[in-house]
Scaffold this active site. Structure first.
Site, short mmCIF file in Angstrom:
data_model
loop_
_atom_site.label_atom_id
_atom_site.label_comp_id
_atom_site.label_asym_id
_atom_site.label_seq_id
_atom_site.Cartn_x
_atom_site.Cartn_y
_atom_site.Cartn_z
N ASP A 228 0.87 -1.18 0.00
CA ASP A 228 0.00 0.00 0.00
C ASP A 228 0.90 1.23 0.00
OD1 ASP A 228 -1.59 2.18 0.80
OD2 ASP A 228 -2.89 0.90 2.01
N ILE A 229 0.72 2.11 -0.95
CA ILE A 229 1.58 3.28 -1.08
C ILE A 229 1.56 4.14 0.20
CG2 ILE A 229 -0.18 4.77 -2.20
CD1 ILE A 229 3.33 4.72 -3.53
N ASN B 7 -5.66 13.81 -9.52
CA ASN B 7 -6.34 14.32 -10.72
C ASN B 7 -6.06 15.81 -10.83
OD1 ASN B 7 -8.42 15.79 -9.30
ND2 ASN B 7 -9.30 13.80 -8.82
N VAL C 24 -5.67 5.65 -5.35
CA VAL C 24 -4.48 6.05 -4.60
C VAL C 24 -4.72 7.41 -3.94
CG1 VAL C 24 -2.07 6.76 -4.86
CG2 VAL C 24 -2.91 4.76 -6.09
N ASP C 25 -5.30 8.32 -4.69
CA ASP C 25 -5.56 9.68 -4.22
C ASP C 25 -6.42 9.66 -2.96
OD1 ASP C 25 -5.35 12.41 -4.47
OD2 ASP C 25 -6.87 12.60 -6.04
N SER D 278 -2.16 5.90 -13.71
CA SER D 278 -3.11 5.74 -14.83
C SER D 278 -3.71 4.35 -15.02
CB SER D 278 -2.51 6.19 -16.19
OG SER D 278 -2.40 7.60 -16.24
N GLY E 238 -5.69 2.71 -12.94
CA GLY E 238 -6.96 2.50 -12.24
C GLY E 238 -8.08 3.14 -13.01
P1 ADP Z 1 -5.41 6.67 -11.98
O1 ADP Z 1 -6.55 7.61 -11.72
O2 ADP Z 1 -4.12 7.38 -12.32
O3 ADP Z 1 -5.78 5.59 -12.96
P2 ADP Z 1 -5.91 5.11 -9.54
O4 ADP Z 1 -5.62 5.67 -8.20
O5 ADP Z 1 -7.34 4.95 -9.93
O6 ADP Z 1 -5.08 6.01 -10.58
O7 ADP Z 1 -5.22 3.68 -9.66
C1 ADP Z 1 -3.87 3.47 -9.95
C2 ADP Z 1 -3.44 2.10 -9.49
O8 ADP Z 1 -3.16 2.15 -8.09
C3 ADP Z 1 -4.48 0.99 -9.67
O9 ADP Z 1 -3.83 -0.09 -10.31
C4 ADP Z 1 -4.89 0.63 -8.25
O10 ADP Z 1 -5.11 -0.77 -8.10
C5 ADP Z 1 -3.69 1.02 -7.43
N1 ADP Z 1 -3.97 1.39 -6.01
C6 ADP Z 1 -5.15 1.75 -5.46
N2 ADP Z 1 -4.99 2.03 -4.14
C7 ADP Z 1 -3.67 1.86 -3.86
C8 ADP Z 1 -2.86 1.99 -2.68
N3 ADP Z 1 -3.38 2.36 -1.51
N4 ADP Z 1 -1.53 1.71 -2.78
C9 ADP Z 1 -0.98 1.35 -3.96
N5 ADP Z 1 -1.68 1.21 -5.10
C10 ADP Z 1 -3.01 1.45 -5.06
#
Ligand code: ADP
Length: 173
Positions: free
Chosen positions: A9-10, A23, A32-33, A121, A123
């Site tokens: 998890d980031i 965004n 992630v955001d 990008s 997700g």
């Molecule tokens: P984007 O809008 O740039 O596509 P997202 O946040 O929707 O970004 O998703 C990007 C990637 O991060 C996805 O593959 C998702 O599974 C992954 N992701 C979601 N939550 C976390 C987290 N807490 N830590 C690491 N990766 C995550």
């Protein structure tokens, strides 16, 4: 190549800077955001709002990066970058690569030595994982960074981990 790939998890990374797949509004979102703002607390959003009121009145364009506090996260800074939305109508991979290059540039300016990236990008923005992994590994490995010693990709699930593992193996040839 000095590139690490880990599953995780980031928001839990004990690094100097974590990169946020933000965004353009800089005012929060899902994925992630959402996780970064939830776990980092309101200090991150407060600083994003200040950016919107000063240097980033129109938000942050795709491919660029800007740093804020990391609030209550273990990291010291969040580097926000905006991935391009995937489309088959045009090749936007230069913008995806730019997210990584610009994030590393900002990390260097901050003096960060350890940086963790999510898969930008892949997700909500719909980029196919294998291609996103290829672009990400190429961009990070081709970017010279004086003080950034650790560049870590944090993969949330096993398909993402597998995509990065094979992209890294191919790049190392
Ligand atoms: P984007 O809008 O740039 O596509 P997202 O946040 O929707 O970004 O998703 C990007 C990637 O991060 C996805 O593959 C998702 O599974 C992954 N992701 C979601 N939550 C976390 C987290 N807490 N830590 C690491 N990766 C995550």
């Amino acid at each position: 190549m000095g590139i690490e790939i880990v599953r995780g998890d980031i928001t839990a990374q004990e690094v100097d800077a974590v990169v946020n797949a933000a965004n353009s509004s800089l005012l929060g979102g899902g994925g992630v955001d959402g996780a970064i703002h939830r776990r980092g607390g309101p200090g991150i959003l407060a600083e994003c709002r200040r950016l919107r009121d000063s240097s980033h009145r129109d938000g942050l364009p795709a491919g660029q990066a800007v740093a804020t506090t990391a609030g209550e996260l273990p990291a010291r800074w969040v580097i926000h970058t905006v991935g391009p939305v995937y489309t088959t109508a045009e090749d936007r991979s230069h913008l995806l690569a730019s997210c990584y290059v610009e994030s590393l540039r900002v990390a260097g300016e901050l003096g960060a030595e350890t940086v963790a990236f999510p898969t930008i990008s892949t997700g909500a923005y719909g980029w196919p994982l294998d291609d996103a992994a290829r672009v990400a590994i190429a961009a990070v490995s081709e970017t010279a960074t004086s003080n950034v010693t650790t560049r870590r990709f944090v993969l949330f699930d096993s398909p993402a981990y597998a995509a990065f593992e094979s992209a890294l193996a191919r790049a190392e040839g």
